[in-house]
Design a protein around this motif. Structure first.
Motif, short mmCIF file in Angstrom:
data_model
loop_
_atom_site.label_atom_id
_atom_site.label_comp_id
_atom_site.label_asym_id
_atom_site.label_seq_id
_atom_site.Cartn_x
_atom_site.Cartn_y
_atom_site.Cartn_z
N GLN A 225 46.54 44.73 39.35
CA GLN A 225 46.24 43.24 39.19
C GLN A 225 44.82 43.21 39.92
O GLN A 225 44.59 43.37 41.20
CB GLN A 225 47.28 42.30 39.77
CG GLN A 225 48.48 42.52 38.83
CD GLN A 225 49.69 41.54 39.35
OE1 GLN A 225 49.73 41.18 40.64
NE2 GLN A 225 50.42 40.90 38.62
N ALA A 226 43.83 42.66 39.23
CA ALA A 226 42.40 42.42 39.88
C ALA A 226 42.65 41.53 41.28
O ALA A 226 41.87 42.14 42.24
CB ALA A 226 41.68 41.81 38.96
N ARG A 227 43.38 40.62 41.34
CA ARG A 227 43.06 39.78 42.49
C ARG A 227 44.14 40.45 43.70
O ARG A 227 43.71 39.76 44.93
CB ARG A 227 44.12 38.57 42.22
CG ARG A 227 45.55 38.54 42.03
CD ARG A 227 46.23 37.23 41.60
NE ARG A 227 47.58 37.25 41.54
CZ ARG A 227 48.18 37.67 40.42
NH1 ARG A 227 47.46 38.00 39.39
NH2 ARG A 227 49.49 37.64 40.28
N HIS A 228 44.63 41.67 43.68
CA HIS A 228 45.15 42.33 44.68
C HIS A 228 44.49 43.50 44.96
O HIS A 228 44.81 44.39 45.68
CB HIS A 228 46.62 42.73 44.28
CG HIS A 228 47.57 41.30 44.25
ND1 HIS A 228 47.62 40.34 45.13
CD2 HIS A 228 48.30 40.94 43.04
CE1 HIS A 228 48.51 39.57 44.83
NE2 HIS A 228 48.93 39.91 43.52
N MET A 229 43.35 43.66 44.31
CA MET A 229 42.56 45.09 44.87
C MET A 229 41.68 44.72 45.75
O MET A 229 40.80 46.02 45.99
CB MET A 229 41.77 45.44 43.54
CG MET A 229 42.79 45.96 42.34
SD MET A 229 43.46 47.63 42.79
CE MET A 229 42.05 48.62 42.91
N ALA A 230 41.63 44.11 46.72
CA ALA A 230 40.93 44.02 47.85
C ALA A 230 39.23 43.84 47.56
O ALA A 230 38.69 44.25 48.28
CB ALA A 230 41.23 45.05 48.99
N GLY A 231 38.91 43.32 46.38
CA GLY A 231 37.58 43.24 46.27
C GLY A 231 37.15 44.38 45.21
O GLY A 231 35.78 44.44 44.83
N PHE A 232 37.88 45.45 45.07
CA PHE A 232 37.55 46.53 44.12
C PHE A 232 37.66 46.21 42.70
O PHE A 232 38.54 45.30 42.34
CB PHE A 232 38.40 48.01 44.24
CG PHE A 232 38.25 48.95 45.54
CD1 PHE A 232 37.33 49.73 45.15
CD2 PHE A 232 38.45 48.42 47.06
CE1 PHE A 232 37.20 50.59 46.43
CE2 PHE A 232 38.32 49.17 47.98
CZ PHE A 232 37.52 50.24 47.62
N VAL A 233 36.60 46.56 41.98
CA VAL A 233 36.42 46.10 40.74
C VAL A 233 36.55 47.53 39.76
O VAL A 233 35.93 48.59 40.27
CB VAL A 233 35.14 45.26 40.45
CG1 VAL A 233 35.34 44.04 41.08
CG2 VAL A 233 33.98 45.96 40.55
N GLU A 234 37.09 47.27 38.58
CA GLU A 234 37.11 48.64 37.64
C GLU A 234 35.65 48.96 37.17
O GLU A 234 34.97 47.91 36.91
CB GLU A 234 38.03 48.42 36.63
CG GLU A 234 38.31 49.77 35.75
CD GLU A 234 39.42 49.59 34.92
OE1 GLU A 234 40.06 50.73 34.42
OE2 GLU A 234 39.99 48.52 34.51
N GLN A 235 35.37 49.94 37.12
CA GLN A 235 33.89 50.38 36.63
C GLN A 235 34.40 51.56 35.63
O GLN A 235 35.35 52.62 35.63
CB GLN A 235 33.09 50.87 37.70
CG GLN A 235 33.46 52.12 38.39
CD GLN A 235 32.30 52.36 39.65
OE1 GLN A 235 32.69 53.55 40.21
NE2 GLN A 235 31.37 51.50 39.68
N GLU A 236 33.40 51.76 34.68
CA GLU A 236 33.38 53.12 33.78
C GLU A 236 32.31 54.03 34.26
O GLU A 236 31.36 53.56 34.87
CB GLU A 236 32.94 52.51 32.52
CG GLU A 236 33.83 51.65 31.60
CD GLU A 236 35.20 52.11 31.06
OE1 GLU A 236 35.28 53.61 31.09
OE2 GLU A 236 36.00 51.43 31.13
N LEU A 237 32.83 55.30 34.51
CA LEU A 237 32.06 56.30 34.92
C LEU A 237 31.48 57.13 33.97
O LEU A 237 32.01 57.41 32.84
CB LEU A 237 32.82 57.11 35.92
CG LEU A 237 33.45 56.70 37.20
CD1 LEU A 237 34.15 57.37 37.88
CD2 LEU A 237 32.21 55.89 37.96
N GLY A 238 30.37 57.85 33.92
CA GLY A 238 29.57 58.79 33.33
C GLY A 238 30.36 60.02 32.87
O GLY A 238 31.02 60.39 33.73
N GLU A 239 30.00 60.78 31.82
CA GLU A 239 30.39 61.88 31.70
C GLU A 239 29.87 62.91 32.70
O GLU A 239 28.69 63.07 33.22
CB GLU A 239 29.99 62.50 30.34
CG GLU A 239 30.46 63.76 29.85
CD GLU A 239 31.95 63.85 29.77
OE1 GLU A 239 32.50 65.05 29.97
OE2 GLU A 239 32.57 62.77 29.47
N GLY A 240 30.67 63.86 33.34
CA GLY A 240 30.25 64.71 34.37
C GLY A 240 30.71 66.14 33.99
O GLY A 240 31.06 66.42 32.88
#
Length: 245
Positions: A225-240
């Protein structure tokens, strides 16, 4: 700032200090810092049980939201003992490479747990029985970042073996904001072994800054739940690339 302790152990340059300001928050804080002014743990001296830093608060949410009845947790990287203290009612084992860090956690931060083993986290985890843990947390750092032996595909094979069928690995990592090559590689390596992965980051102002990220992997869907992630937001990462030992 009032410095309480300063020393160089075999692993780190260590400093403990009290401060009235931590990041943007005013208060009364005690901080453990490693090399390069990297904060490894912080305590609110007015509310010692409060989890001050964002990333352990986000980790706790991920654990409690995905498996509220979890019982067993393995932690690599002790710091001041924030997570082991919070999880004191669970079956917790901690691996910490630097014995002096454990002593500092007791002397300056009041850590009272007895479940810490001093040694290499990878080697100690390998000694655990298969399927023993609901969560494995990797929160270990040197002056160069997360140790290389804790981000390779062979390490993650050990992690997967020690997790239960519904278990999850949660990692605290740092990298350059934006498209960081090593963070992408860690994520790609996790994708080789786990069905589901997610990445979260604390927002920063410019791509030149170091960005705190949480990487999560499991063979079960990962909820939050985004509101409980202490400011962390989901992000998409590039291929590695896949990290080998």
């Amino acid at each position: 700032m009032r410095v309480l302790y300063r020393n160089k152990s075999e692993q780190h340059e260590l400093k403990v200090y009290d401060t009235k300001r931590l990041y943007e928050e005013q208060g009364h804080f005690r901080v453990l810092e490693f090399s390069n002014e990297a904060v490894q743990g912080a305590m609110d001296l007015d509310q010692p049980a409060r989890i001050v830093l964002e990333y352990p608060r986000a980790m706790v949410h991920l654990m409690e939201h995905n498996a509220s009845s979890y019982e067993s947790v393995y932690i690599i990287g002790h710091g001041i003992g924030t997570l082991p203290s919070y999880l004191s009612g669970k079956q917790v084992k901690v691996a910490e490479l630097d014995e002096e860090v454990v002593e500092i956690s007791r002397t300056f931060f009041g850590y009272e747990g007895d479940q810490v083993s001093v040694g290499d986290g990878r080697e100690l985890l390998q000694q655990e029985r298969s399927g023993a843990y609901d969560y494995i947390i990797v929160d270990a750092f040197t002056s160069e970042g997360t140790p290389k032996q804790l981000i390779s595909i062979s390490f993650f094979e050990i992690v997967k073996m020690k997790l239960s069928a519904e278990g999850m690995v949660i990692m605290n990592v740092f990298g350059r904001a934006g498209n960081d090559r090593l963070v992408n590689a860690i994520h790609t390596t996790l994708c080789e072994l786990f069905e589901y992965t997610r990445s979260f980051a604390l927002p920063v102002e410019t791509e030149d800054e170091q960005q705190n990220r949480i990487l999560v992997a499991s063979d079960q869907p990962i909820a939050f739940q985004a509101r409980h992630m202490a400011g962390f937001v989901e992000q998409e990462l590039g291929e590695g690339y896949v990290i080998q030992d």
